[in-house]
Design a protein around this motif. Structure first.
Motif, PDB file in Angstrom:
ATOM      1  N   ALA A 126      -4.689  13.747  22.432  1.00 52.95           N
ATOM      2  CA  ALA A 126      -5.445  13.331  23.616  1.00 52.95           C
ATOM      3  C   ALA A 126      -4.537  12.690  24.650  1.00 52.95           C
ATOM      4  O   ALA A 126      -4.671  12.930  25.856  1.00 52.95           O
ATOM      5  CB  ALA A 126      -6.558  12.361  23.210  1.00 52.95           C
ATOM      6  N   THR A 129      -2.487  15.319  26.476  1.00 54.81           N
ATOM      7  CA  THR A 129      -3.254  16.265  27.297  1.00 54.81           C
ATOM      8  C   THR A 129      -4.205  15.580  28.271  1.00 54.81           C
ATOM      9  O   THR A 129      -4.992  16.257  28.935  1.00 54.81           O
ATOM     10  CB  THR A 129      -4.068  17.207  26.385  1.00 54.81           C
ATOM     11  N   TRP A 132      -4.887  16.885  31.850  1.00 52.25           N
ATOM     12  CA  TRP A 132      -5.357  18.254  32.065  1.00 52.25           C
ATOM     13  C   TRP A 132      -6.747  18.297  32.687  1.00 52.25           C
ATOM     14  O   TRP A 132      -7.245  19.364  33.027  1.00 52.25           O
ATOM     15  CB  TRP A 132      -5.336  19.028  30.749  1.00 52.25           C
ATOM     16  N   TRP A 135     -10.011  20.993  32.614  1.00 48.50           N
ATOM     17  CA  TRP A 135      -9.680  22.049  31.657  1.00 48.50           C
ATOM     18  C   TRP A 135     -10.033  21.641  30.227  1.00 48.50           C
ATOM     19  O   TRP A 135     -10.234  22.497  29.365  1.00 48.50           O
ATOM     20  CB  TRP A 135      -8.193  22.401  31.743  1.00 48.50           C
ATOM     21  N   LEU A 136     -10.105  20.348  29.984  1.00 50.47           N
ATOM     22  CA  LEU A 136     -10.403  19.872  28.629  1.00 50.47           C
ATOM     23  C   LEU A 136     -11.834  20.185  28.208  1.00 50.47           C
ATOM     24  O   LEU A 136     -12.124  20.240  27.015  1.00 50.47           O
ATOM     25  CB  LEU A 136     -10.130  18.372  28.533  1.00 50.47           C
ATOM     26  N   TRP A 137     -12.738  20.378  29.171  1.00 56.26           N
ATOM     27  CA  TRP A 137     -14.092  20.827  28.800  1.00 56.26           C
ATOM     28  C   TRP A 137     -14.012  22.191  28.123  1.00 56.26           C
ATOM     29  O   TRP A 137     -14.648  22.423  27.085  1.00 56.26           O
ATOM     30  CB  TRP A 137     -14.987  20.918  30.037  1.00 56.26           C
ATOM     31  N   LEU A 139     -11.217  23.614  26.796  1.00 55.97           N
ATOM     32  CA  LEU A 139     -10.445  23.509  25.558  1.00 55.97           C
ATOM     33  C   LEU A 139     -11.278  22.921  24.427  1.00 55.97           C
ATOM     34  O   LEU A 139     -11.151  23.331  23.276  1.00 55.97           O
ATOM     35  CB  LEU A 139      -9.200  22.649  25.797  1.00 55.97           C
ATOM     36  N   GLY A 140     -12.129  21.942  24.753  1.00 53.89           N
ATOM     37  CA  GLY A 140     -12.999  21.360  23.739  1.00 53.89           C
ATOM     38  C   GLY A 140     -13.946  22.390  23.168  1.00 53.89           C
ATOM     39  O   GLY A 140     -14.148  22.457  21.942  1.00 53.89           O
ATOM     40  N   TRP A 197     -11.733  15.850  23.049  1.00 54.14           N
ATOM     41  CA  TRP A 197     -11.309  16.429  24.325  1.00 54.14           C
ATOM     42  C   TRP A 197     -12.415  16.323  25.368  1.00 54.14           C
ATOM     43  O   TRP A 197     -12.153  16.055  26.536  1.00 54.14           O
ATOM     44  CB  TRP A 197     -10.888  17.876  24.123  1.00 54.14           C
ATOM     45  N   TRP A 198     -13.665  16.551  24.946  1.00 54.88           N
ATOM     46  CA  TRP A 198     -14.778  16.383  25.879  1.00 54.88           C
ATOM     47  C   TRP A 198     -14.856  14.932  26.358  1.00 54.88           C
ATOM     48  O   TRP A 198     -15.158  14.672  27.520  1.00 54.88           O
ATOM     49  CB  TRP A 198     -16.088  16.797  25.217  1.00 54.88           C
ATOM     50  N   ALA A 201     -12.180  14.470  28.918  1.00 49.88           N
ATOM     51  CA  ALA A 201     -12.587  15.097  30.174  1.00 49.88           C
ATOM     52  C   ALA A 201     -13.589  14.219  30.914  1.00 49.88           C
ATOM     53  O   ALA A 201     -13.490  14.027  32.134  1.00 49.88           O
ATOM     54  CB  ALA A 201     -13.191  16.477  29.901  1.00 49.88           C
ATOM     55  N   SER A 204     -11.772  11.247  32.295  1.00 50.40           N
ATOM     56  CA  SER A 204     -10.976  11.588  33.483  1.00 50.40           C
ATOM     57  C   SER A 204     -11.863  11.600  34.720  1.00 50.40           C
ATOM     58  O   SER A 204     -11.457  11.136  35.795  1.00 50.40           O
ATOM     59  CB  SER A 204     -10.318  12.961  33.298  1.00 50.40           C
TER      60      SER A 204
END
Length: 255
Positions: A126, A129, A132, A135-137, A139-140, A197-198, A201, A204
């Motif tokens: 985390a 990344t 990012w 984009w992490l939505w 990737l998650g 990751w979500w 995101a 962020s």
């Protein structure tokens, strides 16, 4: 070199702590019921009954999501790598304590890759990344989907040569398994990295366009949750020994 976001200060945000605190309180209630079952005070099937298995999934999702939000906010505030590693060592050290404690209580099914072990690995990913953004939505979603696609493929027999290796203790932390390992807590990289990751995101977004939501005044009724969330690691490590000790003391008193 990380730079502070102009929309954030270096202070903590009660809303983030409160969400984490809610996960901790819910987890405590779940573990208390689990302990009652363990000591024979209340019989429940925590391994197969959807009422309990779905609760575990939701609690863990909330906890990992809030951890992702917290990591994104920390990066936006300019948290240095040395400070990150100091916190990471605390998480990893507590994970080792959980392994030791569970081995003493459940020697045949001790925890070797539970929630703290998973978080220790996921926090590094985390952190690397966190920049990012949106984009992490995606990737998650991919991380979660890969779990189920891979399991379907492995169950089909197409990759039978890999099944035993992926199910084994050296690789089952990846989560690409066709049978759950015998352990009291298991939080592999996939699909749970997708949930964190979500959270990153979301964090962020909250650190940028949605920064105003972090500064909203928390209702008085939720402030105790924020205090628990602020000390979540200590709370996590101590809550089970306290409850187990209390139930053991009650059992000795009754006898």
């Amino acid at each position: 070199m990380l730079r502070k976001s102009p929309s954030l200060s270096s202070s903590r945000f009660e809303a983030v702590d409160a969400v984490r605190g809610l996960a901790m309180v819910w987890m405590t209630a779940f573990h208390f019921c689990f302990d009652l079952n363990h000591f024979g005070y209340w019989r429940q099937d925590f391994y197969r009954d959807p009422f309990w298995t779905w609760q575990r999934t939701l609690i863990l999702s909330l906890f990992l999501f809030s951890a992702g939000v917290g990591q994104a906010v920390a990066v936006a505030q300019g948290q240095s790598w040395p400070r990150f590693w100091r916190r990471w060592v605390q998480v990893a050290g507590c994970a080792l304590l959980v392994t030791l404690g569970s081995w003493l209580m459940y020697p045949q099914s001790f925890i070797y890759f539970g929630v703290l072990h998973g978080i220790a690995l996921m926090l590094i990913i985390a952190r690397l990344t966190a920049h990012w953004g949106a984009w992490l939505w995606l990737l998650g979603a991919v991380a979660i989907a890969i779990k189920f696609i891979a399991v379907y493929a492995l169950d089909s027999g197409a990759y039978v040569q890999f099944v035993d290796a992926l199910n084994g203790p050296m690789l089952n932390w990846l989560g690409l398994i066709t049978r759950k390992p015998i352990t009291e807590d298991y939080v592999p990289l996939l699909p749970w990295l997708g949930v964190m990751w979500w959270g990153v995101a979301a964090g962020s977004w909250l650190s940028g366009p949605g920064a105003g939501y972090l500064s909203l005044k928390l209702p008085v009724a939720f402030k105790p949750l924020a205090r628990i969330g602020r000390w979540s690691l200590s709370y996590y490590v101590l809550h089970q020994p306290v409850m187990i000790g209390a139930l053991m003391a009650i059992g000795w008193h009754v006898k």
